[in-house]
Scaffold this active site. Structure first.
Site, mmCIF file in Angstrom:
data_model
loop_
_atom_site.group_PDB
_atom_site.id
_atom_site.type_symbol
_atom_site.label_atom_id
_atom_site.label_comp_id
_atom_site.label_asym_id
_atom_site.label_seq_id
_atom_site.Cartn_x
_atom_site.Cartn_y
_atom_site.Cartn_z
ATOM 1 N N HIS A 54 0.734 -1.214 -0.086
ATOM 2 C CA HIS A 54 0.003 0.082 0.074
ATOM 3 C C HIS A 54 0.823 1.232 -0.008
ATOM 4 O O HIS A 54 0.683 2.203 0.569
ATOM 5 C CB HIS A 54 -0.900 0.099 1.328
ATOM 6 C CG HIS A 54 -1.939 -1.150 1.346
ATOM 7 N ND1 HIS A 54 -3.186 -1.078 0.472
ATOM 8 C CD2 HIS A 54 -2.095 -2.364 1.826
ATOM 9 C CE1 HIS A 54 -3.573 -2.352 0.659
ATOM 10 N NE2 HIS A 54 -3.226 -3.130 1.332
ATOM 11 N N ASN A 127 -10.476 -3.040 1.864
ATOM 12 C CA ASN A 127 -10.178 -3.132 0.429
ATOM 13 C C ASN A 127 -11.160 -2.882 -0.663
ATOM 14 O O ASN A 127 -12.261 -2.616 0.043
ATOM 15 C CB ASN A 127 -9.150 -4.469 -0.045
ATOM 16 C CG ASN A 127 -7.663 -4.358 0.418
ATOM 17 O OD1 ASN A 127 -7.207 -3.603 0.719
ATOM 18 N ND2 ASN A 127 -7.470 -5.847 0.599
ATOM 19 N N TYR A 337 -0.028 -4.265 11.536
ATOM 20 C CA TYR A 337 -0.276 -2.958 11.092
ATOM 21 C C TYR A 337 0.407 -2.044 11.964
ATOM 22 O O TYR A 337 1.035 -1.065 11.757
ATOM 23 C CB TYR A 337 -1.535 -2.733 10.954
ATOM 24 C CG TYR A 337 -2.386 -2.786 9.493
ATOM 25 C CD1 TYR A 337 -2.285 -4.331 9.216
ATOM 26 C CD2 TYR A 337 -2.768 -2.132 8.652
ATOM 27 C CE1 TYR A 337 -2.571 -4.758 7.910
ATOM 28 C CE2 TYR A 337 -3.095 -2.447 7.064
ATOM 29 C CZ TYR A 337 -3.096 -3.728 6.871
ATOM 30 O OH TYR A 337 -3.641 -4.272 5.827
#
Length: 485
Positions: A54, A127, A337
């Site tokens: 990303h 997404n 993350y």
């Protein structure tokens, strides 16, 4: 109007920003030229590590407005009443390419949304597809390595891409999404967004529900063919960034309608397939979409680096009434993350303006570390429990507890009556028109025919045959025709 004064980082005025200090006219530069050294040293350090995935992204601010009562399912404050608005920040992105890549490529798109709620920030990281390639996070690094640049050739290799997919039959559903018409959105405004994972909602009575998020674009879904995308990339590699920026600047504010699918927690154990499997969707006939509200984007960031590149989203940022599910991919991302942001931006990345709560007060015992801006004062202790009126726990869980049982160890996902890696890919294929099927087959064959090993090709063909006999037959014939040319 008086000119603003240029200063050094320490605030001292700069006398000359055009000429370095030298030993005489035309002489060598002096080490004492602090302004020169500061500029060069800072310039050398301007870049932070780009995201491993990303990396290529665009962002915008906006708001989320509740349009329907969902208090029967969740006690989340920002969803507590119709008409309530919450400030948001969204980051769209491609997945596989680097920061310098093009926008109009065949790749899933990230749809990461930050809600600045009264109870803290809530991050929903999804997404533009409702499913993903894998169902267990232990495979994620290998999956991304297979899609990124090869260590030897320095470029993406069809052999690597299709070899991983060929050895991961659970990827067949997402491959069908990716290679279909929605694989290249025309813009970020013209695609849907999904939470993808299964999450938990808990209401005021403590009842638990599992939910899936669906953001339906109000601009309509528009996509590009491979040929249109190649032409657009040649004209403007920043096409999606350009479109989003210019639309909002013109006052054409893109919006999405949020719906959720709601499954009572008690129904999960006996559902016909594993409801926490990220490679599968819940049929709408089982759990219909229920409208929640609308997301509107109405303001561009003033600085892309500060607000888009430094934006940090983590699915473990929950608020009361929302929590995790046993979705294994989600469980892995709860750690990965946040850890990625600590590496890229530092342990105090939550102090940055784009990441800091806006409607809630942060009060905890985190201290020190690079770039700390909230570090307490002489009146604050840095430990808990204490006797000095420091912040204390609430004893109120954010979400309902998850029941667990069995032995520890490495286990495959629990078997349900209809667990299957191929059935939903086949259903998706059968929903397509003849033209859509033709483009899907051409896109798959275009990549698979470049693979050099016959056994890798055969493994992938077997997956398409298992999904649908006609699907497999068409792909096999198309691959054969391209390889014979």
């Amino acid at each position: 109007m008086a000119k603003r004064v240029l200063t050094t980082e320490s605030g001292a005025p700069v006398a000359d920003n055009q000429n370095s200090a030298t030993a005489g006219v035309g002489g060598p530069i002096l080490l004492q030229d602090q302004h020169l050294l500061e500029k060069l040293a800072r310039f050398n350090r301007e870049r932070i590590p780009e995201r491993v995935v990303h990396a290529r992204g665009s962002g915008a601010y906006g708001y989320f407005e509740v349009t329907d009562d969902v208090t029967g399912f969740t006690r989340a404050d920002f969803l507590s009443e119709v008409g309530k608005r919450t400030e948001t920040f969204i980051r769209f992105s491609t997945v596989a390419d680097s920061l310098g890549g093009a926008d109009a490529v065949r790749d899933p798109r990230g749809f990461a949304l930050k809600f600045y709620t009264n109870e803290g920030n809530y991050d929903l990281v999804g997404n533009n597809t409702p499913v993903f390639f894998i169902k267990d996070p232990i495979k994620f690094p290998d999956f991304i390595h297979s899609q990124k640049r090869d260590p030897f050739t320095g470029k993406q290799e069809p052999d690597n891409v299709w070899d991983f997919w060929g050895n991961s039959p659970e990827a067949t559903h997402q491959v069908t999404w990716l290679m279909g018409d929605r694989g290249i959105p025309a813009s970020y405004r013209h695609m849907n967004g999904f939470g993808s994972h299964t999450y938990q909602w808990t209401n005021a009575e403590g009842e638990a529900f599992f939910v899936k998020y669906h953001f339906k674009t109000n601009q309509g879904v528009r996509s590009l063919s491979s040929e249109q995308a190649a032409e657009l990339v040649g004209k403007d590699a920043n096409s999606h960034q350009t479109d989003l920026l210019q639309a909002i600047e013109r006052g054409v504010n893109p919006s999405w309608t949020l719906h959720v699918q709601v499954m009572p927690a008690a129904e999960a154990a006996d559902y016909r397939f594993n409801p926490f499997d990220l490679t599968k969707v819940w049929p709408h006939s089982d759990y219909p979409l229920q409208r929640v509200g609308r997301l509107v984007l109405d303001r561009n960031p003033d600085n892309v680096f500060a607000e888009v590149e430094q934006a940090a989203f983590s699915p473990n940022n929950f608020v009361p009434g929302i929590g995790p599910s046993p979705d294994k991919m989600l469980q892995g991302r709860l750690f990965a993350y946040a850890d990625a942001h600590r590496y890229r931006l530092g342990v105090n990345h939550t102090h940055l303006p784009v990441n800091a709560p806006r409607a809630a007060v942060v009060d905890n015992y985190g201290r020190d570390g690079i770039h700390a801006t909230r570090n307490g004062s002489r009146h604050d202790k840095n430990y808990e429990p204490n006797s000095y009126a420091g912040p204390a726990q609430t004893d109120a869980a954010l979400a309902a507890p998850l029941a667990i049982h069995g032995w520890t160890g490495t286990h495959e996902a629990p078997a349900h009556a209809k667990d299957d890696d191929f059935f939903q890919a086949g259903e998706l294929f059968r929903l397509m028109s003849e033209d859509e099927k033709g483009r899907l087959v051409a896109n798959i064959a275009g990549g698979l025919s470049q693979v050099t090993r016959d056994d890798v090709i055969e493994k992938n063909l077997a997956h398409f045959h298992a999904a649908d006999a006609d699907y497999g037959k068409r792909v096999e014939e198309a691959v054969r025709a391209l390889r014979e040319d």
